[in-house]
Design a protein around this motif. Sequence first.
Motif, short mmCIF file in Angstrom:
data_model
loop_
_atom_site.label_atom_id
_atom_site.label_comp_id
_atom_site.label_asym_id
_atom_site.label_seq_id
_atom_site.Cartn_x
_atom_site.Cartn_y
_atom_site.Cartn_z
N LYS A 36 0.83 -1.21 0.00
CA LYS A 36 0.00 0.00 0.00
C LYS A 36 0.86 1.25 0.00
O LYS A 36 0.57 2.24 -0.70
CB LYS A 36 -0.91 -0.01 1.23
N ILE A 37 1.95 1.23 0.77
CA ILE A 37 2.87 2.36 0.83
C ILE A 37 3.53 2.60 -0.53
O ILE A 37 3.61 3.74 -1.02
CB ILE A 37 3.95 2.13 1.90
N ALA A 38 4.01 1.52 -1.15
CA ALA A 38 4.67 1.64 -2.45
C ALA A 38 3.71 2.20 -3.49
O ALA A 38 4.06 3.08 -4.29
CB ALA A 38 5.20 0.28 -2.90
N ARG A 39 2.47 1.71 -3.48
CA ARG A 39 1.46 2.17 -4.43
C ARG A 39 1.13 3.65 -4.21
O ARG A 39 1.04 4.43 -5.16
CB ARG A 39 0.21 1.31 -4.28
N LYS A 40 1.01 4.03 -2.95
CA LYS A 40 0.68 5.42 -2.61
C LYS A 40 1.81 6.37 -2.99
O LYS A 40 1.58 7.42 -3.60
CB LYS A 40 0.39 5.52 -1.11
N LEU A 41 3.04 6.03 -2.64
CA LEU A 41 4.17 6.90 -2.95
C LEU A 41 4.37 7.03 -4.46
O LEU A 41 4.63 8.12 -4.97
CB LEU A 41 5.45 6.35 -2.30
N ALA A 42 4.21 5.90 -5.17
CA ALA A 42 4.36 5.93 -6.63
C ALA A 42 3.29 6.81 -7.26
O ALA A 42 3.57 7.60 -8.18
CB ALA A 42 4.27 4.51 -7.19
N SER A 43 2.07 6.70 -6.78
CA SER A 43 0.98 7.50 -7.31
C SER A 43 1.24 8.99 -7.06
O SER A 43 1.06 9.83 -7.96
CB SER A 43 -0.34 7.08 -6.67
N GLU A 44 1.66 9.32 -5.86
CA GLU A 44 1.84 10.73 -5.50
C GLU A 44 3.01 11.37 -6.23
O GLU A 44 2.89 12.51 -6.70
CB GLU A 44 2.03 10.84 -3.99
N ILE A 45 4.14 10.67 -6.35
CA ILE A 45 5.26 11.30 -7.07
C ILE A 45 4.97 11.38 -8.57
O ILE A 45 5.45 12.27 -9.26
CB ILE A 45 6.61 10.59 -6.81
N SER A 46 4.15 10.45 -9.07
CA SER A 46 3.74 10.50 -10.48
C SER A 46 2.83 11.71 -10.72
O SER A 46 2.97 12.40 -11.73
CB SER A 46 3.02 9.21 -10.87
N GLU A 47 1.91 11.94 -9.81
CA GLU A 47 1.01 13.09 -9.92
C GLU A 47 1.79 14.41 -9.90
O GLU A 47 1.37 15.39 -10.51
CB GLU A 47 -0.01 13.08 -8.79
N LYS A 48 2.92 14.40 -9.22
CA LYS A 48 3.73 15.62 -9.11
C LYS A 48 4.73 15.77 -10.25
O LYS A 48 5.47 16.75 -10.29
CB LYS A 48 4.45 15.61 -7.75
N GLY A 49 4.75 14.79 -11.17
CA GLY A 49 5.57 14.94 -12.37
C GLY A 49 6.75 14.01 -12.52
O GLY A 49 7.49 14.09 -13.50
N ALA A 50 6.97 13.11 -11.56
CA ALA A 50 8.09 12.16 -11.67
C ALA A 50 7.65 10.93 -12.45
O ALA A 50 6.45 10.66 -12.59
CB ALA A 50 8.58 11.76 -10.28
N VAL A 51 8.63 10.18 -12.97
CA VAL A 51 8.35 8.94 -13.68
C VAL A 51 8.88 7.78 -12.84
O VAL A 51 10.06 7.77 -12.45
CB VAL A 51 9.02 8.91 -15.07
N VAL A 52 8.02 6.82 -12.54
CA VAL A 52 8.41 5.66 -11.75
C VAL A 52 9.05 4.60 -12.64
O VAL A 52 8.53 4.26 -13.70
CB VAL A 52 7.18 5.06 -11.02
N VAL A 53 10.19 4.08 -12.19
CA VAL A 53 10.89 3.01 -12.90
C VAL A 53 10.97 1.80 -11.97
O VAL A 53 11.33 1.94 -10.80
CB VAL A 53 12.32 3.43 -13.29
N SER A 54 10.61 0.63 -12.47
CA SER A 54 10.70 -0.57 -11.65
C SER A 54 10.89 -1.79 -12.55
O SER A 54 11.10 -1.65 -13.75
CB SER A 54 9.46 -0.73 -10.76
N GLY A 55 10.80 -2.99 -11.95
CA GLY A 55 11.15 -4.20 -12.68
C GLY A 55 10.02 -5.09 -13.12
O GLY A 55 10.25 -6.17 -13.66
N GLY A 56 8.76 -4.68 -12.88
CA GLY A 56 7.63 -5.46 -13.37
C GLY A 56 7.41 -6.78 -12.67
O GLY A 56 6.58 -7.58 -13.11
N ALA A 57 8.12 -7.04 -11.56
CA ALA A 57 7.95 -8.30 -10.84
C ALA A 57 6.75 -8.21 -9.91
O ALA A 57 6.10 -7.17 -9.79
CB ALA A 57 9.21 -8.62 -10.04
N LEU A 58 6.45 -9.31 -9.24
CA LEU A 58 5.37 -9.31 -8.26
C LEU A 58 5.77 -8.47 -7.05
O LEU A 58 6.93 -8.12 -6.88
CB LEU A 58 5.06 -10.74 -7.81
N GLY A 59 4.83 -8.14 -6.21
CA GLY A 59 5.13 -7.43 -4.98
C GLY A 59 5.29 -5.94 -5.15
O GLY A 59 4.46 -5.28 -5.79
N ILE A 60 6.37 -5.39 -4.60
CA ILE A 60 6.59 -3.95 -4.60
C ILE A 60 6.70 -3.40 -6.01
O ILE A 60 6.18 -2.31 -6.30
CB ILE A 60 7.86 -3.59 -3.78
#
Length: 368
Positions: free
Chosen positions: A128-152
């Motif tokens: 939930k924390i990862a999803r929330k932080l990713a959503s908020e920094i995306s709304e503020k203009g950042a681009v999230v980069v990750s590995g597409g795996a399960l979990g975080i």
Amino acid sequence: MSDIKYWIWLSMALGAGARTDEVLSVYPEPEDLYKASRMDRIISGVFTKNKLDKLEAVTLEAADNAISICRKNGWKIYTPQSSEYPESLRNLIDMPLVLFCDGDITCLEGKLAIGIVGTRNPSYDSAKIARKLASEISEKGAVVVSGGALGIDSAAHEGALSAGAPTVCVLGCGLGTRYLVSNDAMRREIAKNGAVVTEYPPFAPASRTTFPLRNRIISGLSEGVLVVEAGEKSGSLITANCALEQGKEVFAVPGSILDTSHTGVNKLIKDGAMVVTSSEDIIYAYSSLYPYLTDAKAPEDKPKSDAVPTDIAGDALTVYKLLGREPLHSDEICALSGLTPPKVMAALTELELFGYAEQTEGKSYVRV
């Protein structure tokens, strides 16, 4: 300039994570290397016998086949000669020679990119924390980069997608590979507005070695890396270490010292990673470099560096910097600061006396 097929040929022959700097220093044009004799390659002094054999074993037809597959599927191919090749990767030691892409990697141009990684088996709260932080920094203009795996990883991508923002997924296998079928729909959504990228050729299988190698690309594309829940031997720590080696900032969400699934992330904090309790902690760190970011203000619970109280120092200052709006248990403060329990309690007492900290329930404290 070498034709793209020669770059693919060299990438396939050397393999992911190869010492490309050494090779390109002698043969800056892969086409020249392809046409060189075995003796010339030996004289160059940069190839082992095994590498020499691989250069001869991989055919140009294999590269042409990869190009054909990408063209058929609408996938893009970027090499260091491509204008779209990410500048952040050009600065890497031993940069990847080829990026295969489903989507548009230019979504990163001029944008703050933050890698978000963590365990594949997170707690409900961590996801939930990862999803929330990713959503908020995306709304503020950042681009999230990750590995597409399960979990975080998935939670981070989902958070960005929920904000209607582009996100970049770096795979540890080739495009078109039947890997983690349950995430197919998510990868398709990512490709519509962001990019799914990999240095592996189409249909290359995933293995235990491919994921650690791709982690350097996650950190390479990112300005900083956030770790959310990681055990002592978590693969996400490899990404964090890559970021440190690349001179990038590492952020971490603190976790309970009673839970071994947070051992790795707490150690990162102890070693100097920036504590994150809100998206503002990340955004504000880059506000001067990326003025376009929205709501790039100093976190309310963490004043600017020049606002740090001047009447505290030493252990008290160390503890003060760890405190925020969320209650932090004294045991957690010990783990994060590396201080002994007596020193932590003495520091907290000093902060309370000066009105900089307040005890909540039990032995938990918040910054005032």
